[in-house]
Write an enzyme that holds these catalytic residues in place. Structure first.
Site, PDB file in Angstrom:
ATOM      1  N   LYS A  51      76.934  39.691  30.539  1.00 57.63           N
ATOM      2  CA  LYS A  51      77.816  38.833  29.737  1.00 57.63           C
ATOM      3  C   LYS A  51      77.065  38.249  28.547  1.00 57.63           C
ATOM      4  CE  LYS A  51      80.589  39.992  32.778  1.00 57.63           C
ATOM      5  NZ  LYS A  51      79.661  41.001  33.309  1.00 57.63           N
ATOM      6  N   SER A 146      74.121  45.025  47.132  1.00 54.49           N
ATOM      7  CA  SER A 146      74.274  46.448  46.848  1.00 54.49           C
ATOM      8  C   SER A 146      73.288  46.902  45.789  1.00 54.49           C
ATOM      9  CB  SER A 146      75.708  46.739  46.376  1.00 54.49           C
ATOM     10  OG  SER A 146      75.987  46.030  45.174  1.00 54.49           O
ATOM     11  N   GLY A 181      80.731  57.727  34.386  1.00 58.68           N
ATOM     12  CA  GLY A 181      81.501  56.752  35.147  1.00 58.68           C
ATOM     13  C   GLY A 181      82.229  55.783  34.240  1.00 58.68           C
ATOM     14  N   GLY A 186      80.174  50.542  33.479  1.00 58.42           N
ATOM     15  CA  GLY A 186      79.953  51.507  32.410  1.00 58.42           C
ATOM     16  C   GLY A 186      80.673  51.134  31.135  1.00 58.42           C
ATOM     17  N   HIS A 445     101.382  24.699  23.250  1.00 60.63           N
ATOM     18  CA  HIS A 445     101.557  25.584  22.092  1.00 60.63           C
ATOM     19  C   HIS A 445     100.687  25.089  20.945  1.00 60.63           C
ATOM     20  CE1 HIS A 445     103.542  28.124  19.115  1.00 60.63           C
ATOM     21  NE2 HIS A 445     103.627  27.035  18.338  1.00 60.63           N
TER      22      HIS A 445
END
Length: 467
Positions: A51, A146, A181, A186, A445
């Site tokens: 990020k 992972s 990928g 990716g 708004h």
């Protein structure tokens, strides 16, 4: 021997959050982390650094449109990739420092080393200096996360044929980055280097990018990224990836059996992630691992050994940091005798490209497959005053609601700030809101959030006001 109420193996978002909640609930808590830096993949080589680079590259890409806003920039605008990468690392270091502070604040003991089971209540910690220490745990939480997956025939050299980890620390902007990928990782990293001047080609086995998300989001993101210059080769099966000096040659086969050849100076292998249990010695504790490499758990995240739990990427479900956090809290509260729950249908998914992509609940494809009768309402960002004022016109919000009850079943959005807007949808769906409920809520708004209200109106007897 040190003894603890709860020992968490792994300090990623699931692990460290679980440790904090355990400590808050009065448990004597410890974390075992193999690396010297806390925070796991997400904080060190995943969510946070990616990020940071997305943000830096976005600022650079925006300069091309400054003139549209009456801002004239004279002279050359240059990329200093080294400084950009250094800023990324500074963000990581600051975030990791925050985790260290939280461990101290909550009196959580941190052991640096590889944690492995001796038996169901003892964990050996193998330290970098070659020594080992054994600790005792009444309860253990496996939060080992992972690692990037690959294809059997690809040799990742971490120089030219790389994973996301290396892509976050390149020394140069690639001339041609071939990404294998078209999933979230990716596409995000592809946009970073596309903005910085690289040619980017994406090879995806499925018939569309971000294949796990609603088809309309995939179609819109593909259209926008193509407009930005990214090239896509969907329905292509990669057959070989070979390095020749500073060149990487990727060969892939399309649906007709024809072979295409792409040559780049870097290839990013981004075909998903696999649960990481290497060196855990789970069998010594009687913990079962599935054929897919996941730690098997029940609905309470309890493993086959009653005093051992598992959370995050290492168990079934989406590999998302916020999913791991929720599971970490859930386990801590279960151990304290509470009755927490997680609605996995309401874990949002986000792609942090620009425009951002976000979704929660069921996709149209899932509802059709399940035979659920639903209605759909969409609202385009280009019809939104705030989007026109900001020149962020790409995208839409789509709300899917039950045809009979009007309960919101899924919300899918692509556009500016949708990573934040999706929280409104999660809140509404947690409380079983109908599309009409959302349509009758006042939205300030001008804001991007008005697109959510308008999509709800569209799903409620086609009552959208501004399109």
């Amino acid at each position: 021997m040190s003894s603890f109420d709860v020992v968490i193996i792994g300090s990623g978002p699931g692990g460290y959050v679980s440790a904090i909640r355990c400590a808050q609930l009065g448990f004597k808590t410890a974390i075992v982390e193999k690396y010297t830096s806390l925070g796991g993949t997400c904080l060190n080589v995943g969510c946070i650094p990616s990020k940071a680079l997305l943000s830096s590259s976005h600022h650079y890409s925006e300069i091309a449109h400054f003139a549209d806003h009456g801002i004239e920039v004279s002279g050359d605008v240059k990329i200093n990739l080294e400084k950009m990468i250094a800023r990324k690392q500074a963000v990581v270091d600051q975030t990791v420092g925050g985790i260290n502070y939280l461990m101290d604040k909550n009196k959580i003991t941190v052991f640096n080393g590889i944690g492995s089971f001796v038996d169901a209540t003892h964990i050996a910690v193998a330290k970098a200096d070659g020594t080992s220490e054994t600790i005792e745990a009444k309860y253990t939480v496996i939060a080992t996360g992972s690692k990037p997956s690959s294809l059997p025939f690809i040799k990742i050299d971490k120089e030219r044929i790389i994973t996301s980890t290396e892509a976050l620390a390149l020394k140069e902007v690639p001339k041609h980055l071939v990404i294998i990928g078209g999933g979230v990782i990716g596409i995000e990293l592809g946009q970073v280097y596309l903005r910085l001047g690289a040619q980017v080609s994406v090879v995806e086995f499925m018939d569309r990018i971000i294949p796990g998300m609603d088809g309309a989001l995939s179609k819109e993101l593909t259209k926008v990224l193509k407009k930005q210059g990214m090239k896509f080769y969907v329905s292509h099966k990669v057959k070989s990836v070979e390095r020749n000096g500073d060149a990487v040659v990727v060969q892939a086969e399309n649906a007709k059996g024809e072979t295409i050849t792409l040559e780049g100076d870097y290839s990013l292998v981004s075909v998903g992630r696999r649960p990481y249990t290497d060196g855990l010695n789970a069998d010594k504790a009687g913990v079962k691992i599935s054929d897919r490499g996941q730690v098997e758990v029940n609905d309470h995240l309890q493993t086959s050994t009653p005093n051992i739990y598992a959370i995050g990427d290492v168990v079934r479900g989406a590999m998302l940091a916020h999913k791991a956090e929720e599971e970490g809290v859930m386990v801590a509260e279960i151990l304290a005798g509470q009755k927490p729950h997680i609605d996995y249908n309401l874990i949002p998914g986000v792609v942090y490209t620009w425009p951002e992509v976000a979704a929660v609940g069921q996709t149209e494809e899932q509802l059709k497959a399940a035979g659920v009768k639903y209605k759909s309402g969409s609202f385009p960002f280009k019809a939104l005053g705030r989007a026109r004022a900001s020149a962020d016109l790409d995208g839409f919000v789509k709300i899917l609601a039950d045809e009979k009850t009007d309960e919101v079943l899924g919300v899918h959005m692509i556009g500016a700030r949708t990573a934040d807007l999706i929280a409104e949808a999660v809140t509404a769906m947690e409380f079983k809101a109908s599309a009409e409920d959302i349509s009758r809520m006042s939205h300030a708004h001008p804001t991007f959030a008005e697109a959510v209200k308008e999509a709800a109106l569209a799903a409620t007897e086609n009552r959208a006001l501004h399109v």
